[in-house]
Scaffold this motif. Sequence first.
Motif, short mmCIF file in Angstrom:
data_model
loop_
_atom_site.label_atom_id
_atom_site.label_comp_id
_atom_site.label_asym_id
_atom_site.label_seq_id
_atom_site.Cartn_x
_atom_site.Cartn_y
_atom_site.Cartn_z
N LYS A 216 57.87 37.33 60.33
CA LYS A 216 59.14 37.98 60.61
C LYS A 216 59.90 37.33 61.76
O LYS A 216 60.78 37.93 62.36
N VAL A 217 59.53 36.09 62.06
CA VAL A 217 60.23 35.35 63.11
C VAL A 217 61.14 34.31 62.48
O VAL A 217 60.70 33.47 61.71
N ASP A 312 62.69 39.76 71.83
CA ASP A 312 63.44 39.27 70.67
C ASP A 312 63.56 37.75 70.62
O ASP A 312 63.74 37.19 69.54
N THR A 333 57.08 36.85 69.90
CA THR A 333 58.13 37.71 69.35
C THR A 333 57.76 38.06 67.91
O THR A 333 56.83 37.51 67.35
N GLY A 334 58.51 38.98 67.33
CA GLY A 334 58.20 39.40 65.97
C GLY A 334 56.87 40.11 65.87
O GLY A 334 56.16 40.00 64.88
N LYS A 338 58.00 43.84 63.81
CA LYS A 338 59.40 43.70 64.18
C LYS A 338 59.86 42.26 63.96
O LYS A 338 59.07 41.36 63.80
N THR A 339 61.18 42.08 63.94
CA THR A 339 61.73 40.75 63.74
C THR A 339 61.88 40.03 65.08
O THR A 339 61.92 40.66 66.14
N GLY A 340 61.94 38.71 65.04
CA GLY A 340 62.10 37.93 66.25
C GLY A 340 62.86 36.65 65.96
O GLY A 340 63.11 36.29 64.79
N TYR A 341 63.21 35.93 67.01
CA TYR A 341 63.99 34.70 66.89
C TYR A 341 63.34 33.64 67.76
O TYR A 341 63.16 33.84 68.97
#
Length: 409
Positions: A216-217, A312, A333-334, A338-341
């Motif tokens: 999810k990254v 994030d 992250t992610g 959850k999502t991440g960048y």
Amino acid sequence: MSFQALLLAQELNQALAQLNFAIPTPIQMQSIPLLLAGHDLVATAQTGTGKTAAFMLPILHHLLSKPEQLGQVRVLVVTPTRELAQQVAQSAQSYGQCTSLKVACLYGGANIGPQEKALKAGVDVVVATPGRLLDHLIKGTLSLKQVSHLVFDEADRILDMGFIGEIKRVMRHLPAKRQTMLFSATIDEQVQTLVKQWLNEPKRISVDKPNSAAQKVEQVFYAVDEDRKRELMSHLIGKNNWQQVLVFTRTKNMADELAKELNKDGLATLAIHGDKSQGARDKALSQFKTGKTRVLVATDVAARGLDIVDLDYVINAELPYIAEDYVHRIGRTGRAGKTGYALSLVSIDEQWLLEEIEVVLDERLTPQWLPGYEPDLSKDPKDNRKNSNKSRKQRDKKRILNKRSTRRR
């Protein structure tokens, strides 16, 4: 499936309810029944998947089933870094908050006196880094004769950081009859060797493709000249109003220098690395979590085990020399679904490092150009590639060895 369905001790279910834990993550659903049944376990999972609860909950359940042995060290969790040791110990205390179980966290860079005092008072769970663990064994302030559960957390990093010698010495103090668990984001030949030596017919589970990046990254790569990386970084953070940005560098000097320059750009920034005292690292992390510090620049060792809620953005100011470290970096992250960048800035001299990451991920990674920050094409990329690849294996080996030597705790 709910945690209630896993048939954990009532005290643990009570703590999970207070922590608002309702549904187990995939690794927890797969691991907990196997560990409750007494099997040794090898688990492959990315960071942020809930692996600490996956091994700690069934361990605490076993401890509660033998209350007559409370106050003896029956659990040993070995981690590669101080930060991860602190994180695991805090989680163990949270899961055991409705019990009388005691947890001790042993790591270097901190006064050994309070650790000795805690051990003398009696503890059930010890979470430790290899170096400080060995210190206590040598001094006689810790006995592992009663250990029934052994965990290698992030085993790949324990080995990458050159701790195999310390681990072998620690293993001599452990009873042969025990339950052993190994959790790792990546599995290589070194880890496999450890499994064969110290685990007994382990069950194996994997909740992610081995060596895969967090699913999810969002991964973005920008080609940019080395001397314009800091400028581009400040531009993106400022323009997009990014808060809580974790930046990775390869070296301590680069971390300090980059933090200094980002502060000049008006971005509140701190650096953490192995040369910083534990107090300074804890303070920097606290300020980052509370928003007083907007950017945290870290080396791989210092960031290992950091658990920052709702982080994030991760930026690779420099690509790592060890490709697997890329997976661990962006895994900050992610987390927890959850999502991440994850943004990586790639200079022409780092092209070979990008290719190494592609091999590990089995994925093509193509850098894009950001208008206004395009690479200078007047430079001869062929010469740079030629020089970069000339003695690549020798230089890579030297860097990895240097990296391991500076990581020792």
